[in-house]
Design a protein around this motif. Structure first.
Motif, PDB file in Angstrom:
ATOM      1  N   GLN A 192      83.513  62.617  41.453  1.00  0.00           N
ATOM      2  CA  GLN A 192      83.731  64.066  41.301  1.00  0.00           C
ATOM      3  C   GLN A 192      82.402  64.811  41.194  1.00  0.00           C
ATOM      4  O   GLN A 192      82.189  65.610  40.291  1.00  0.00           O
ATOM      5  CB  GLN A 192      84.613  64.362  40.081  1.00  0.00           C
ATOM      6  N   ARG A 193      81.496  64.502  42.120  1.00  0.00           N
ATOM      7  CA  ARG A 193      80.170  65.140  42.160  1.00  0.00           C
ATOM      8  C   ARG A 193      79.413  64.962  40.841  1.00  0.00           C
ATOM      9  O   ARG A 193      78.624  65.802  40.457  1.00  0.00           O
ATOM     10  CB  ARG A 193      80.284  66.625  42.505  1.00  0.00           C
ATOM     11  N   GLY A 194      79.670  63.862  40.143  1.00  0.00           N
ATOM     12  CA  GLY A 194      78.963  63.574  38.900  1.00  0.00           C
ATOM     13  C   GLY A 194      79.646  64.083  37.642  1.00  0.00           C
ATOM     14  O   GLY A 194      79.158  63.864  36.544  1.00  0.00           O
ATOM     15  N   ALA A 195      80.785  64.741  37.778  1.00  0.00           N
ATOM     16  CA  ALA A 195      81.492  65.272  36.612  1.00  0.00           C
ATOM     17  C   ALA A 195      82.397  64.227  35.962  1.00  0.00           C
ATOM     18  O   ALA A 195      83.077  64.507  34.973  1.00  0.00           O
ATOM     19  CB  ALA A 195      82.315  66.502  36.996  1.00  0.00           C
ATOM     20  N   GLU A 196      82.395  63.006  36.502  1.00  0.00           N
ATOM     21  CA  GLU A 196      83.239  61.940  35.973  1.00  0.00           C
ATOM     22  C   GLU A 196      82.467  60.630  36.047  1.00  0.00           C
ATOM     23  O   GLU A 196      81.936  60.283  37.101  1.00  0.00           O
ATOM     24  CB  GLU A 196      84.519  61.861  36.814  1.00  0.00           C
ATOM     25  N   VAL A 197      82.383  59.930  34.925  1.00  0.00           N
ATOM     26  CA  VAL A 197      81.722  58.629  34.888  1.00  0.00           C
ATOM     27  C   VAL A 197      82.777  57.548  34.672  1.00  0.00           C
ATOM     28  O   VAL A 197      83.678  57.713  33.847  1.00  0.00           O
ATOM     29  CB  VAL A 197      80.603  58.555  33.812  1.00  0.00           C
ATOM     30  N   HIS A 198      82.669  56.480  35.460  1.00  0.00           N
ATOM     31  CA  HIS A 198      83.551  55.316  35.338  1.00  0.00           C
ATOM     32  C   HIS A 198      82.706  54.148  34.841  1.00  0.00           C
ATOM     33  O   HIS A 198      81.647  53.864  35.410  1.00  0.00           O
ATOM     34  CB  HIS A 198      84.170  54.950  36.691  1.00  0.00           C
ATOM     35  N   MET A 199      83.189  53.462  33.803  1.00  0.00           N
ATOM     36  CA  MET A 199      82.456  52.337  33.232  1.00  0.00           C
ATOM     37  C   MET A 199      83.406  51.163  33.030  1.00  0.00           C
ATOM     38  O   MET A 199      84.584  51.365  32.738  1.00  0.00           O
ATOM     39  CB  MET A 199      81.842  52.733  31.889  1.00  0.00           C
ATOM     40  N   PHE A 200      82.882  49.962  33.191  1.00  0.00           N
ATOM     41  CA  PHE A 200      83.678  48.760  32.968  1.00  0.00           C
ATOM     42  C   PHE A 200      82.848  47.763  32.183  1.00  0.00           C
ATOM     43  O   PHE A 200      81.656  47.583  32.435  1.00  0.00           O
ATOM     44  CB  PHE A 200      84.120  48.122  34.292  1.00  0.00           C
ATOM     45  N   LYS A 201      83.497  47.078  31.219  1.00  0.00           N
ATOM     46  CA  LYS A 201      82.830  46.048  30.423  1.00  0.00           C
ATOM     47  C   LYS A 201      83.746  44.842  30.288  1.00  0.00           C
ATOM     48  O   LYS A 201      84.925  44.983  29.971  1.00  0.00           O
ATOM     49  CB  LYS A 201      82.485  46.594  29.024  1.00  0.00           C
ATOM     50  N   ARG A 202      83.184  43.672  30.533  1.00  0.00           N
ATOM     51  CA  ARG A 202      83.897  42.419  30.344  1.00  0.00           C
ATOM     52  C   ARG A 202      83.670  41.934  28.910  1.00  0.00           C
ATOM     53  O   ARG A 202      82.666  42.281  28.300  1.00  0.00           O
ATOM     54  CB  ARG A 202      83.347  41.354  31.297  1.00  0.00           C
ATOM     55  N   PRO A 203      84.557  41.073  28.392  1.00  0.00           N
ATOM     56  CA  PRO A 203      84.317  40.502  27.062  1.00  0.00           C
ATOM     57  C   PRO A 203      83.113  39.565  27.097  1.00  0.00           C
ATOM     58  O   PRO A 203      82.718  39.083  28.159  1.00  0.00           O
ATOM     59  CB  PRO A 203      85.608  39.748  26.739  1.00  0.00           C
ATOM     60  N   ALA A 204      82.543  39.278  25.943  1.00  0.00           N
ATOM     61  CA  ALA A 204      81.328  38.460  25.852  1.00  0.00           C
ATOM     62  C   ALA A 204      81.521  37.063  26.423  1.00  0.00           C
ATOM     63  O   ALA A 204      80.588  36.488  26.962  1.00  0.00           O
ATOM     64  CB  ALA A 204      80.871  38.363  24.393  1.00  0.00           C
ATOM     65  N   ASN A 205      82.714  36.518  26.351  1.00  0.00           N
ATOM     66  CA  ASN A 205      82.933  35.146  26.810  1.00  0.00           C
ATOM     67  C   ASN A 205      83.289  35.052  28.297  1.00  0.00           C
ATOM     68  O   ASN A 205      83.587  33.983  28.786  1.00  0.00           O
ATOM     69  CB  ASN A 205      84.032  34.485  25.982  1.00  0.00           C
ATOM     70  N   ASP A 206      83.260  36.148  29.036  1.00  0.00           N
ATOM     71  CA  ASP A 206      83.608  36.155  30.456  1.00  0.00           C
ATOM     72  C   ASP A 206      82.397  35.719  31.273  1.00  0.00           C
ATOM     73  O   ASP A 206      81.364  36.369  31.270  1.00  0.00           O
ATOM     74  CB  ASP A 206      84.055  37.561  30.883  1.00  0.00           C
ATOM     75  N   VAL A 207      82.536  34.621  32.000  1.00  0.00           N
ATOM     76  CA  VAL A 207      81.431  34.106  32.801  1.00  0.00           C
ATOM     77  C   VAL A 207      81.547  34.495  34.269  1.00  0.00           C
ATOM     78  O   VAL A 207      80.759  34.055  35.084  1.00  0.00           O
ATOM     79  CB  VAL A 207      81.306  32.566  32.685  1.00  0.00           C
ATOM     80  N   SER A 208      82.521  35.334  34.626  1.00  0.00           N
ATOM     81  CA  SER A 208      82.722  35.689  36.035  1.00  0.00           C
ATOM     82  C   SER A 208      81.532  36.433  36.624  1.00  0.00           C
ATOM     83  O   SER A 208      81.357  36.451  37.827  1.00  0.00           O
ATOM     84  CB  SER A 208      83.998  36.509  36.215  1.00  0.00           C
ATOM     85  N   ILE A 209      80.685  37.007  35.783  1.00  0.00           N
ATOM     86  CA  ILE A 209      79.522  37.720  36.306  1.00  0.00           C
ATOM     87  C   ILE A 209      78.534  36.764  36.956  1.00  0.00           C
ATOM     88  O   ILE A 209      77.697  37.162  37.736  1.00  0.00           O
ATOM     89  CB  ILE A 209      78.811  38.563  35.222  1.00  0.00           C
ATOM     90  N   PHE A 210      78.656  35.450  36.659  1.00  0.00           N
ATOM     91  CA  PHE A 210      77.771  34.462  37.257  1.00  0.00           C
ATOM     92  C   PHE A 210      78.404  33.791  38.467  1.00  0.00           C
ATOM     93  O   PHE A 210      77.758  33.048  39.168  1.00  0.00           O
ATOM     94  CB  PHE A 210      77.397  33.396  36.224  1.00  0.00           C
ATOM     95  N   GLY A 211      79.680  34.036  38.684  1.00  0.00           N
ATOM     96  CA  GLY A 211      80.381  33.401  39.795  1.00  0.00           C
ATOM     97  C   GLY A 211      80.540  34.336  40.971  1.00  0.00           C
ATOM     98  O   GLY A 211      79.802  35.295  41.142  1.00  0.00           O
ATOM     99  N   ALA A 212      81.549  34.059  41.767  1.00  0.00           N
ATOM    100  CA  ALA A 212      81.784  34.830  42.979  1.00  0.00           C
ATOM    101  C   ALA A 212      82.485  36.151  42.700  1.00  0.00           C
ATOM    102  O   ALA A 212      82.573  37.004  43.565  1.00  0.00           O
ATOM    103  CB  ALA A 212      82.622  34.008  43.960  1.00  0.00           C
ATOM    104  N   ASP A 213      83.004  36.335  41.512  1.00  0.00           N
ATOM    105  CA  ASP A 213      83.750  37.532  41.167  1.00  0.00           C
ATOM    106  C   ASP A 213      82.794  38.686  40.854  1.00  0.00           C
ATOM    107  O   ASP A 213      82.612  39.065  39.718  1.00  0.00           O
ATOM    108  CB  ASP A 213      84.661  37.249  39.971  1.00  0.00           C
ATOM    109  N   THR A 214      82.191  39.251  41.876  1.00  0.00           N
ATOM    110  CA  THR A 214      81.230  40.336  41.665  1.00  0.00           C
ATOM    111  C   THR A 214      81.691  41.648  42.273  1.00  0.00           C
ATOM    112  O   THR A 214      80.929  42.577  42.388  1.00  0.00           O
ATOM    113  CB  THR A 214      79.856  39.959  42.258  1.00  0.00           C
TER     114      THR A 214
END
Length: 177
Positions: free
Chosen positions: A146-168
């Motif tokens: 929305q031209r910068g009027a809206e921010v979307h954020m996502f956070k995984r739990p601390a024990n989620d290892v998908s950030i190191f795998g193919a799930d990017t």
């Protein structure tokens, strides 16, 4: 954010719960006036619900920081402290899977690519300019719509290892599950 709401209300918070146990879903819809003093009470209320949902176990301080920065940016920079404008926060979380947060303001928006680097030598002593950087450090994903009027954020739990795998891929959680 086209929804017409009264600014006479301190803040409006609508939590919705679904399911039990590991598959539990929490959706929160909150509105607040564009006042600095409204940020902390709303953050405290939202964080109590988020902590109780266990959707980002171990990452609550990071979520709180990003949420506080996003609300502050919406109030100060987006709505320019205009008491007639509101800020809308939406949180969707699923126990053990993560949280998706969207913060919208009624301002004109901005170009995120035009924001100066807060780590540049010339900007190190600036009074403003670190909020977006902090949000990006605290959350796994941050994007602007929305031209910068809206921010979307996502956070995984601390024990989620998908950030190191193919799930990017970019998460649209929880509605995609």
């Amino acid at each position: 954010m086209n929804d017409a709401r009264s600014v006479n209300v301190k803040s409006e918070l609508r939590p919705t719960f679904a399911g039990r146990g590991a598959g539990s879903l929490l959706e929160i819809d909150a509105w607040m006036p564009s006042e600095i003093k409204a940020i902390s009470p709303l953050v405290k209320r939202l964080m109590r619900l988020i902590e109780g949902s266990h959707c980002v176990a171990g990452e609550e301080p990071a979520v709180e920081l990003a949420l506080r920065e996003a609300l502050n940016n919406a109030v100060v920079h987006g709505n320019r402290l205009d008491a007639h404008k509101l800020v809308h926060a939406r949180c969707c979380c699923k126990a053990g899977k993560g949280i998706s947060i969207t913060v919208s303001d009624q301002g004109q928006g901005f170009d995120p690519s035009a924001v100066p680097d807060p780590l540049a030598v010339d900007n190190l002593e600036a009074e403003h300019g670190r909020g977006i950087h902090l949000m990006k450090l605290a959350m796994d994903e941050v994007s602007f719509e929305q031209r910068g009027a809206e921010v979307h954020m996502f956070k995984r739990p601390a024990n989620d290892v998908s950030i190191f795998g193919a799930d990017t891929h970019r998460h649209t959680y929880p509605r995609d599950t």
